[in-house]
Structures are given as C-alpha cells and as structure tokens.
Scaffold this motif. Structure first.
Motif, mmCIF file in Angstrom:
data_model
loop_
_atom_site.group_PDB
_atom_site.id
_atom_site.type_symbol
_atom_site.label_atom_id
_atom_site.label_comp_id
_atom_site.label_asym_id
_atom_site.label_seq_id
_atom_site.Cartn_x
_atom_site.Cartn_y
_atom_site.Cartn_z
ATOM 1 N N ILE A 43 -3.898 1.682 4.084
ATOM 2 C CA ILE A 43 -2.758 1.516 4.986
ATOM 3 C C ILE A 43 -1.476 1.977 4.311
ATOM 4 C CG2 ILE A 43 -1.361 -0.175 6.240
ATOM 5 C CD1 ILE A 43 -3.925 -1.848 6.543
ATOM 6 N N GLY A 44 -1.321 1.662 3.037
ATOM 7 C CA GLY A 44 -0.101 1.996 2.318
ATOM 8 C C GLY A 44 0.209 3.480 2.278
ATOM 9 N N ARG A 45 -0.822 4.309 2.150
ATOM 10 C CA ARG A 45 -0.594 5.762 2.144
ATOM 11 C C ARG A 45 0.034 6.218 3.459
ATOM 12 N NH1 ARG A 45 -3.560 8.703 -1.748
ATOM 13 N NH2 ARG A 45 -4.831 7.369 -3.103
ATOM 14 N N HIS A 46 -0.438 5.646 4.554
ATOM 15 C CA HIS A 46 0.131 6.007 5.859
ATOM 16 C C HIS A 46 1.561 5.490 5.991
ATOM 17 C CE1 HIS A 46 -3.534 7.694 7.562
ATOM 18 N NE2 HIS A 46 -4.205 6.645 7.155
ATOM 19 N N VAL A 47 1.819 4.302 5.444
ATOM 20 C CA VAL A 47 3.173 3.762 5.481
ATOM 21 C C VAL A 47 4.136 4.703 4.766
ATOM 22 C CG1 VAL A 47 4.673 1.911 4.635
ATOM 23 C CG2 VAL A 47 2.474 1.352 5.685
ATOM 24 N N VAL A 48 3.776 5.122 3.568
ATOM 25 C CA VAL A 48 4.634 6.018 2.790
ATOM 26 C C VAL A 48 4.900 7.316 3.550
ATOM 27 C CG1 VAL A 48 4.767 7.451 0.712
ATOM 28 C CG2 VAL A 48 3.986 5.080 0.545
ATOM 29 N N GLN A 49 3.846 7.926 4.064
ATOM 30 C CA GLN A 49 4.014 9.206 4.749
ATOM 31 C C GLN A 49 4.850 9.071 6.018
ATOM 32 O OE1 GLN A 49 2.844 12.262 3.372
ATOM 33 N NE2 GLN A 49 4.472 12.810 4.816
ATOM 34 N N GLN A 50 4.622 8.009 6.780
ATOM 35 C CA GLN A 50 5.392 7.831 8.004
ATOM 36 C C GLN A 50 6.861 7.561 7.706
ATOM 37 O OE1 GLN A 50 3.582 5.198 10.936
ATOM 38 N NE2 GLN A 50 1.531 5.873 10.359
ATOM 39 N N LEU A 51 7.134 6.805 6.651
ATOM 40 C CA LEU A 51 8.526 6.565 6.263
ATOM 41 C C LEU A 51 9.221 7.866 5.884
ATOM 42 C CD1 LEU A 51 8.118 3.332 4.102
ATOM 43 C CD2 LEU A 51 9.400 3.498 6.242
ATOM 44 N N LEU A 52 8.546 8.684 5.100
ATOM 45 C CA LEU A 52 9.134 9.967 4.694
ATOM 46 C C LEU A 52 9.328 10.873 5.897
ATOM 47 C CD1 LEU A 52 7.133 10.611 1.394
ATOM 48 C CD2 LEU A 52 9.524 9.909 1.603
ATOM 49 N N ASP A 53 8.359 10.889 6.798
ATOM 50 C CA ASP A 53 8.483 11.711 8.010
ATOM 51 C C ASP A 53 9.665 11.269 8.864
ATOM 52 O OD1 ASP A 53 6.255 13.144 7.254
ATOM 53 O OD2 ASP A 53 4.880 12.103 8.611
ATOM 54 N N ASP A 54 9.986 9.962 8.805
ATOM 55 C CA ASP A 54 11.099 9.426 9.590
ATOM 56 C C ASP A 54 12.439 9.555 8.872
ATOM 57 O OD1 ASP A 54 9.338 8.759 11.574
ATOM 58 O OD2 ASP A 54 9.292 6.617 11.118
ATOM 59 N N GLY A 55 12.437 10.127 7.665
ATOM 60 C CA GLY A 55 13.686 10.373 6.964
ATOM 61 C C GLY A 55 14.169 9.265 6.049
ATOM 62 N N HIS A 56 13.296 8.304 5.753
ATOM 63 C CA HIS A 56 13.684 7.223 4.849
ATOM 64 C C HIS A 56 13.461 7.635 3.386
ATOM 65 C CE1 HIS A 56 14.051 4.449 8.201
ATOM 66 N NE2 HIS A 56 12.846 4.811 8.620
ATOM 67 N N HIS A 57 14.133 6.951 2.479
ATOM 68 C CA HIS A 57 13.844 7.123 1.056
ATOM 69 C C HIS A 57 12.868 6.038 0.645
ATOM 70 C CE1 HIS A 57 14.125 6.880 -3.309
ATOM 71 N NE2 HIS A 57 14.543 8.131 -3.272
ATOM 72 N N VAL A 58 11.784 6.434 -0.013
ATOM 73 C CA VAL A 58 10.709 5.513 -0.356
ATOM 74 C C VAL A 58 10.584 5.362 -1.863
ATOM 75 C CG1 VAL A 58 8.229 5.064 -0.190
ATOM 76 C CG2 VAL A 58 9.430 6.138 1.726
ATOM 77 N N THR A 59 10.518 4.108 -2.310
ATOM 78 C CA THR A 59 10.182 3.802 -3.693
ATOM 79 C C THR A 59 8.874 3.030 -3.683
ATOM 80 O OG1 THR A 59 12.499 3.687 -4.394
ATOM 81 C CG2 THR A 59 10.880 2.594 -5.788
ATOM 82 N N ALA A 60 7.882 3.530 -4.382
ATOM 83 C CA ALA A 60 6.565 2.889 -4.413
ATOM 84 C C ALA A 60 6.283 2.350 -5.803
ATOM 85 C CB ALA A 60 5.479 3.877 -4.003
ATOM 86 N N LEU A 61 5.875 1.088 -5.851
ATOM 87 C CA LEU A 61 5.438 0.481 -7.108
ATOM 88 C C LEU A 61 3.919 0.495 -7.130
ATOM 89 C CD1 LEU A 61 6.066 -1.168 -9.712
ATOM 90 C CD2 LEU A 61 5.835 -3.233 -8.298
ATOM 91 N N VAL A 62 3.337 1.227 -8.083
ATOM 92 C CA VAL A 62 1.879 1.342 -8.153
ATOM 93 C C VAL A 62 1.416 1.108 -9.584
ATOM 94 C CG1 VAL A 62 1.814 2.983 -6.238
ATOM 95 C CG2 VAL A 62 1.920 3.837 -8.581
ATOM 96 N N ARG A 63 0.212 0.582 -9.725
ATOM 97 C CA ARG A 63 -0.316 0.345 -11.065
ATOM 98 C C ARG A 63 -0.969 1.602 -11.628
ATOM 99 N NH1 ARG A 63 -4.739 -4.219 -11.054
ATOM 100 N NH2 ARG A 63 -3.248 -5.268 -9.715
ATOM 101 N N ASN A 64 -1.437 2.496 -10.744
ATOM 102 C CA ASN A 64 -2.088 3.725 -11.183
ATOM 103 C C ASN A 64 -1.485 4.918 -10.444
ATOM 104 O OD1 ASN A 64 -3.736 5.789 -11.997
ATOM 105 N ND2 ASN A 64 -5.657 4.808 -11.427
ATOM 106 N N PRO A 65 -0.475 5.569 -11.018
ATOM 107 C CA PRO A 65 0.201 6.680 -10.334
ATOM 108 C C PRO A 65 -0.701 7.870 -10.053
ATOM 109 C CG PRO A 65 0.882 6.549 -12.629
ATOM 110 C CD PRO A 65 0.092 5.309 -12.349
ATOM 111 N N ALA A 66 -1.816 7.988 -10.755
ATOM 112 C CA ALA A 66 -2.728 9.110 -10.520
ATOM 113 C C ALA A 66 -3.354 9.042 -9.135
ATOM 114 C CB ALA A 66 -3.826 9.128 -11.584
#
Length: 212
Positions: free
Chosen positions: A12-35
């Motif tokens: 779900i989170g991947r879709h959240v990030v992409q939809q936010l970016l598509d809507d013009g928001h700035h996104v900061t993601a905290l992840v344990r494994n950036p790869a």
C-alpha cells in the motif's frame, strides 16, 4: 503539502508515495531498507531508519504537514513483540514535539469505532484474528490506542481484505451498521483513500471502515 510516509516499501505504501508525488506533494519516506524503494523524484526524500529510531523519526517528521502510515504488522503466527506499537508511541511523541498534528493510518474492523452500531464483524473478526493472527491483533490494538488516546487529528482507515487488483476508483467508507461497506479493496484504492484524507475532514478523529 509536505507529507511523511511510513511503510513506503509495502504494497500500500508504494501506491501512497506515487499518488502523493503525482498530486504534487513533497514526500519524505522513512524506510529501514532503502534498496527496496528505487525511486528518484525531485520532490522525494528518503531517510533510512526504523520506527524506534527517534533521531531518524524526528528528521522525517520535522516540517511535515501530515504523516501517512501504511504500516501493518506481520501476519505470521510466530510473530512476537510489539515493535510497531512501541514505535507508534514514539511517533506520537515526536509528532507532538514537532507540532505535526495530522495523522492518517490503517487498522482493522476488529477494532470498533464509537460511531459503529452492532455488526457481525465485531463478533467474528476479533475471534478469527485472535485465533489466526494473535501477534498482529496485539500490534494493531497497541498502534491504534497510541494514536486515538493522543491529541492528534487522526483518521484511521479500517480495512479487511486488501487485494492486488488494479484500482477501481470505487471507494465506500463509513461506520459499521450505518453504511454499506464491504470487505475487499484494492491496494491502489486504499492508498487513494489515505491520500484523500489530507483534504477531507469528514473523518477527523474517527476510524471509518473502507472497501470497494
């Protein structure tokens, strides 16, 4: 808006990030494994750290207008501990320190909202969850209590059966016993509901159930 996303590497989170970016928001993601999140975008910032890492969490939350959490517990019966519940309590503290009040997250209809009326899901789902996913239910109870007992302006969407089907654009939301809300919902549509709550105030300090 500037939005911090937790659980950005999940289904779900991947879709959240992409939809936010598509809507013009700035996104900061905290992840344990950036790869796990190979994304390059001028409005995307990736911070490596765990939910229990107060320093990384503070860095991710500082300056945000809202936090969207797509985190969910492990469904393995062998899962133990309360990592997500403990981390959510830390998150609430950090959000309070940084004066970030808007929180949007996920839970399950196994947990009731005061606006619900008596419904079969209140009887069946908790029993099933305790029998099949006791660790997950314990985590969700702790995560939800940490948020709902705080002063945050929260919206917690309760989902039952997320699927990997394509988005339908059909979203039902409401309270059990009041509104016609089903069980299955595609992950892109769940993400769309979470993102929509950035500007929709109908469910502030509420836990609506959602479905397709």
């Amino acid at each position: 808006m500037r939005v911090t996303v937790l659980g950005a590497t999940g289904g779900i989170g991947r879709h959240v990030v992409q939809q936010l970016l598509d809507d013009g928001h700035h996104v900061t993601a905290l992840v344990r494994n950036p790869a796990k999140l190979s994304l390059t975008h001028p409005d995307f910032t990736l911070i490596t750290g765990q939910l229990a890492d107060r320093t990384a969490l503070r860095k991710a939350v500082t300056g945000a207008d809202a936090v969207i959490s797509a985190l969910g517990p492990s469904l393995k019966r062998s899962a133990t501990g309360t990592e997500l519940a403990d981390g959510t309590r830390t998150l609430v503290t950090v959000m309070d320190e940084q004066e970030v009040s808007r929180f949007i997250g996920l839970a399950t209809p196994s947990l009731a909202d005061p606006r619900d009326k008596p419904h079969w899901k209140h009887k069946v789902l908790p029993v099933m969850a305790k029998a099949m996913f006791p660790g997950a239910l314990r985590e969700l109870e702790g995560m939800t209590a940490a948020v709902t007992s705080s002063d945050l302006d929260y919206t917690i969407a309760r989902i039952t059966n997320p699927t990997d089907k394509p988005a339908t654009g059909r979203i039902r939301s409401g309270f059990l016993g009041h509104d016609k809300v089903g069980s299955a919902m595609t992950r892109p549509d769940i993400a769309a509901f979470l993102v929509s709550q950035l500007t929709d105030t109908r469910y502030t300090r509420a836990m609506p159930a959602i479905s397709n």
